[in-house]
Each structure stands twice: as structure tokens, then as C-alpha cells.
Write a protein that holds these residues in place. Sequence first.
Motif, PDB file in Angstrom:
ATOM      1  N   ASN A   1       0.745   2.411  -8.461  1.00 11.38           N
ATOM      2  CA  ASN A   1       0.648   1.418  -9.535  1.00 11.38           C
ATOM      3  C   ASN A   1       1.737   1.582 -10.597  1.00 11.38           C
ATOM      4  O   ASN A   1       2.077   0.632 -11.280  1.00 11.38           O
TER       5      ASN A   1
ATOM      6  N   ARG B   1     -13.052  10.809  -0.490  1.00 17.81           N
ATOM      7  CA  ARG B   1     -14.201  10.060  -1.020  1.00 17.81           C
ATOM      8  C   ARG B   1     -15.500  10.814  -0.752  1.00 17.81           C
ATOM      9  O   ARG B   1     -16.385  10.858  -1.611  1.00 17.81           O
TER      10      ARG B   1
ATOM     11  N   PRO C   1      -4.604   3.272  -1.186  1.00 20.25           N
ATOM     12  CA  PRO C   1      -5.538   2.168  -0.942  1.00 20.25           C
ATOM     13  C   PRO C   1      -5.922   1.373  -2.184  1.00 20.25           C
ATOM     14  O   PRO C   1      -6.291   0.216  -2.075  1.00 20.25           O
ATOM     15  N   ASP C   2      -5.816   1.973  -3.385  1.00 20.83           N
ATOM     16  CA  ASP C   2      -6.253   1.256  -4.580  1.00 20.83           C
ATOM     17  C   ASP C   2      -5.100   0.683  -5.396  1.00 20.83           C
ATOM     18  O   ASP C   2      -5.277   0.286  -6.540  1.00 20.83           O
ATOM     19  N   THR C   3      -3.902   0.605  -4.810  1.00 22.73           N
ATOM     20  CA  THR C   3      -2.763   0.052  -5.539  1.00 22.73           C
ATOM     21  C   THR C   3      -2.920  -1.455  -5.754  1.00 22.73           C
ATOM     22  O   THR C   3      -3.621  -2.130  -4.999  1.00 22.73           O
ATOM     23  N   LYS C   4      -2.278  -1.942  -6.792  1.00 26.11           N
ATOM     24  CA  LYS C   4      -2.298  -3.381  -7.089  1.00 26.11           C
ATOM     25  C   LYS C   4      -0.903  -3.994  -6.915  1.00 26.11           C
ATOM     26  O   LYS C   4      -0.709  -5.179  -7.151  1.00 26.11           O
TER      27      LYS C   4
ATOM     28  N   ARG D   1      -8.343   9.803   3.154  1.00 26.71           N
ATOM     29  CA  ARG D   1      -8.994   9.043   2.077  1.00 26.71           C
ATOM     30  C   ARG D   1     -10.515   9.157   2.193  1.00 26.71           C
ATOM     31  O   ARG D   1     -11.215   9.345   1.207  1.00 26.71           O
TER      32      ARG D   1
ATOM     33  N   PHE E   1       0.807  -1.218   0.000  1.00 23.97           N
ATOM     34  CA  PHE E   1       0.000   0.000   0.000  1.00 23.97           C
ATOM     35  C   PHE E   1       0.848   1.280   0.000  1.00 23.97           C
ATOM     36  O   PHE E   1       0.314   2.373  -0.034  1.00 23.97           O
TER      37      PHE E   1
END
Length: 171
Positions: free
Chosen positions: A45, A122, A95-98, A118, A41
Motif C-alpha cells: 500500500n 491468519r 492479499p490486502d493491498t489496495k 498467508r 497484489f
Amino acid sequence: MTGRVRSSTIWELYNTHTHTLKTLNAQQRPVENAPNLFINFGMFNNGHERMRNLGHIGLLKCRGKLGTKEGKGGIVIYYVAYGDRGCWTYGDYIPDTKKRHGDSILAAWIFAEATDARIEKRAAELARHVYDTERKAAREAEAKRIHAEIKQLNITLNEINNKIDETVKSK
């Protein structure tokens, strides 16, 4: 001076907050467990990361680095992961990393302020979506009203044309 905040007040609040974080021990800082030990995290990306490995300092000392300015280049640490190769500290929480860790991670934590930011982001996105949806609905309602008005004008125009035709025929 109503409605304005002095810049010195903002600076005082920042300093107070920073001092509070420095004086809190590792158990008092707002910390959350990372949702997944396989995902890194702290890495975007695209592979960019602000990472620093502190070596084998111990699990609790690693966790205690959250919220301190002991990250790479003195940045605040928002995510830490403890693995076979030591304590990995990161200056970001994505939070949205792969991206996956290159180490076998035993435990990982997030500085709760990162998740608060975050959530605020949002909430702002959702507020914008609601605003856009309401604007779209208002535009659609206005378009329907105008369409109904045009339809009524067409009916009126047809009636006028019919009356003209009747008048011309009767003469």
C-alpha cells in the motif's frame, strides 16, 4: 538429540524443496488465479514493490515463472500478471493491498505457497485471539470470584460490628 533438528537437516529439506520447484514444469507448480485483475497484489500500500518486467514472453511462459528465482535480483516470484506491456513478476504477494495495476492486465496468478503462508499467518493470528479471549475470560472470572469474596467478607465484617454494637449496648 531428541527434540532438536540438525541445521543440516533443515538445509537438506530446503534444498530438496527448491530442487523440486525447479524440476516441476509450469503445469505442475501449485498456482492459483489472482482474485482480481485490477488489483496489483505485488505492490504494498505504500507503493513499494519488488517487480521485474520480462516483456512479451507469452501467457504460459509468464505463468511458468511462478515459484522460480527469476524475479528482480534473483528472488522467488510469488505473483505474476500478464498485460498489454508484458509479463510483470513480483517477489511478494500482498492479499490486502489496495494498489491498482498501471497496465491493462489480461491474466494474473499467485504462487500457492504464498497463500499457504498467508493461511498459516491468519491461523496464528486466530490462535492468538482465542488465547487472549480465554485469558480475558479467566481474568474476568477471577475478578468476579474475588469480588464475591470481598462481598462475603464485608457481610461478615458487618455482622461482627453489629454483634460488637449489641454487646456494648447490652452492658
